[in-house]
Design an enzyme around this catalytic site. Structure first.
Site, PDB file in Angstrom:
ATOM      1  N   HIS A  48       0.836  -1.202   0.000  1.00 43.61           N
ATOM      2  CA  HIS A  48       0.000   0.000   0.000  1.00 43.61           C
ATOM      3  C   HIS A  48       0.871   1.252   0.000  1.00 43.61           C
ATOM      4  CE1 HIS A  48      -3.785  -2.142   0.926  1.00 43.61           C
ATOM      5  NE2 HIS A  48      -2.929  -3.035   1.390  1.00 43.61           N
ATOM      6  N   ASP A  96     -11.827   2.095  -7.192  1.00 43.94           N
ATOM      7  CA  ASP A  96     -11.302   0.855  -6.635  1.00 43.94           C
ATOM      8  C   ASP A  96     -11.079  -0.117  -7.799  1.00 43.94           C
ATOM      9  OD1 ASP A  96     -10.457  -1.218  -5.054  1.00 43.94           O
ATOM     10  OD2 ASP A  96     -12.209  -1.201  -3.733  1.00 43.94           O
ATOM     11  N   GLU A 155      -1.075   0.889  -5.546  1.00 43.56           N
ATOM     12  CA  GLU A 155      -0.381  -0.230  -4.913  1.00 43.56           C
ATOM     13  C   GLU A 155       0.229  -1.161  -5.953  1.00 43.56           C
ATOM     14  OE1 GLU A 155      -3.236  -2.243  -2.415  1.00 43.56           O
ATOM     15  OE2 GLU A 155      -4.213  -0.343  -1.969  1.00 43.56           O
TER      16      GLU A 155
END
Length: 185
Positions: A48, A96, A155
């Site tokens: 992350h 997302d 990420e």
């Protein structure tokens, strides 16, 4: 460490190092060595990394066209990047996304500050992009309501093909972050 959580796992050694090379480069290295007699369970992972930027001025570029990705907010719909390799733009809604088999170099272009961040990954073929936007940010206990306005998460990951480390084997991944200030983005 909760012993019950680790029961059933083979013996292993994990080494994670962070090296600040200079003002513009940060190296991350992760090595897992299986010291046991059984295969480690299949594992996925994502490192992350949050970037302090204004989301509405950012583009994430995969530097390749037609990269497959899924939108986790739309029923895992599978999509392709455009011909310019632009993966995502932020600032107007929650994001997302998971891209599979991305190039080793991904760029975050911040047009407002004329900065480009370069992410170079090894052993992590996938990428995850995330920004919670207004509603989700307000529902997260460890995230300030307005924090979504000054960050994007990009990420380096291994999600599509879980990692399996056999007895006596090791697995390694690395990520280098570079910040380049440039008038041309």
């Amino acid at each position: 460490v909760d012993e019950a959580l680790l029961s059933g796992f083979s013996d292993f050694c994990l080494r994670y190092s962070v090296e600040l090379v200079d003002d513009d480069r940060l190296n991350l290295n992760l090595v897992v060595r299986n010291t046991g007699e059984r295969e480690l369970p299949p594992t996925t992972l994502a490192l992350h990394s949050y970037f302090r930027v204004a989301p509405e001025s950012v583009e994430v570029r995969l530097n390749a066209s037609d990269v497959r990705y899924i939108d986790q907010l739309r029923g895992d719909a599978e999509l392709l990047t455009n011909a310019e390799g632009v993966f995502a733009r932020f600032g107007k809604e929650e994001v997302d996304l998971i891209a599979h088999d991305v190039p080793a170099t991904v760029d975050i272009v911040d047009k407002a500050s004329c900065r480009k961040f370069v992410i170079e990954s090894e052993g992590l073929p996938d990428a995850v992009l995330w920004n919670p936007y207004i509603k989700k940010a307000a529902s997260l206990a460890d995230f300030a309501d307005e924090e979504w306005q000054c960050m994007v998460c990009v990420e380096s990951a291994n999600i599509q093909r879980p990692i399996v480390v056999g007895p006596g084997e090791f697995w390694r991944c690395a990520v280098t972050f570079r910040r380049w200030k440039s008038a041309e983005t």
